[in-house]
Design an enzyme around this catalytic site. Structure first.
Site, PDB file in Angstrom:
ATOM      1  N   CYS A   1      40.227  44.410  36.350  1.00 12.94           N
ATOM      2  CA  CYS A   1      39.783  45.697  36.037  1.00 12.94           C
ATOM      3  C   CYS A   1      40.758  46.783  36.328  1.00 12.94           C
ATOM      4  O   CYS A   1      41.771  46.469  36.859  1.00 12.94           O
ATOM      5  CB  CYS A   1      38.281  46.048  36.548  1.00 12.94           C
ATOM      6  SG  CYS A   1      38.386  46.204  38.250  1.00 12.94           S
TER       7      CYS A   1
ATOM      8  N   CYS B   1      39.633  46.495  31.409  1.00 17.86           N
ATOM      9  CA  CYS B   1      41.088  46.846  31.397  1.00 17.86           C
ATOM     10  C   CYS B   1      41.809  47.337  30.165  1.00 17.86           C
ATOM     11  O   CYS B   1      42.906  47.595  30.363  1.00 17.86           O
ATOM     12  CB  CYS B   1      41.849  45.805  32.416  1.00 17.86           C
ATOM     13  SG  CYS B   1      42.142  44.465  31.497  1.00 17.86           S
TER      14      CYS B   1
ATOM     15  N   CYS C   1      45.859  44.070  29.996  1.00 18.66           N
ATOM     16  CA  CYS C   1      46.321  42.739  30.459  1.00 18.66           C
ATOM     17  C   CYS C   1      47.083  42.056  29.624  1.00 18.66           C
ATOM     18  O   CYS C   1      46.803  41.898  28.263  1.00 18.66           O
ATOM     19  CB  CYS C   1      44.943  42.156  30.446  1.00 18.66           C
ATOM     20  SG  CYS C   1      44.789  40.531  31.289  1.00 18.66           S
TER      21      CYS C   1
END
Length: 136
Positions: A10, A84, A88
């Site tokens: 996150c 996120c 990522c």
């Protein structure tokens, strides 16, 4: 047979991902390698998330927010993102899941408990999908 591994990501690595990692460590009894990280790690874990997890008998006070690295993604069998965004890295052949969960940041314990409970249910499902038997 190798140990399955999971990475929870996150933004701040201070609430959702830390709670998920705590549940996976506890419920898998160590049968799953657990990582968590954030795209923009906070200074410390959300104290309300810590309190919510302590209510379930899981102590995440010693954990610290960590920065997301390419190595952590590459070393994990499943990567679970929790808001996120595009931070990522994506690698071909990796299993990715996005768990749409409320952010516990700035919330009181009454608002964090349902988030915690939803994370627990999702982690229990993940354990089953990984072919691991939950210990509790």
């Amino acid at each position: 047979m190798s140990t399955p591994s999971a990475l929870f990501v996150c933004v701040h690595n201070a609430g959702r991902s830390q709670m998920a990692a705590g549940f996976l460590r506890q419920l898998s009894g160590g049968a799953v390698e657990v990582r968590s990280a954030g795209s923009e790690p906070a200074e410390q874990i959300n104290p309300v998330a810590v309190d919510a997890m302590l209510e379930k008998g899981i102590d995440i006070r010693a954990e610290r927010p960590k920065v997301l690295t390419t190595d952590a993604v590459q070393a994990s069998d499943v990567v679970i993102t929790m808001g996120c965004g595009d931070a990522c890295p994506i690698f071909p052949g990796k299993r990715y899941e996005d768990w749409a969960l409320q952010d516990p940041a700035g919330q009181g314990i009454e608002a964090v408990r349902p988030i915690r409970d939803e994370i627990e249910q999702r982690v229990r499902s993940l354990i089953a999908e990984l072919g691991v038997e939950a210990v509790a």
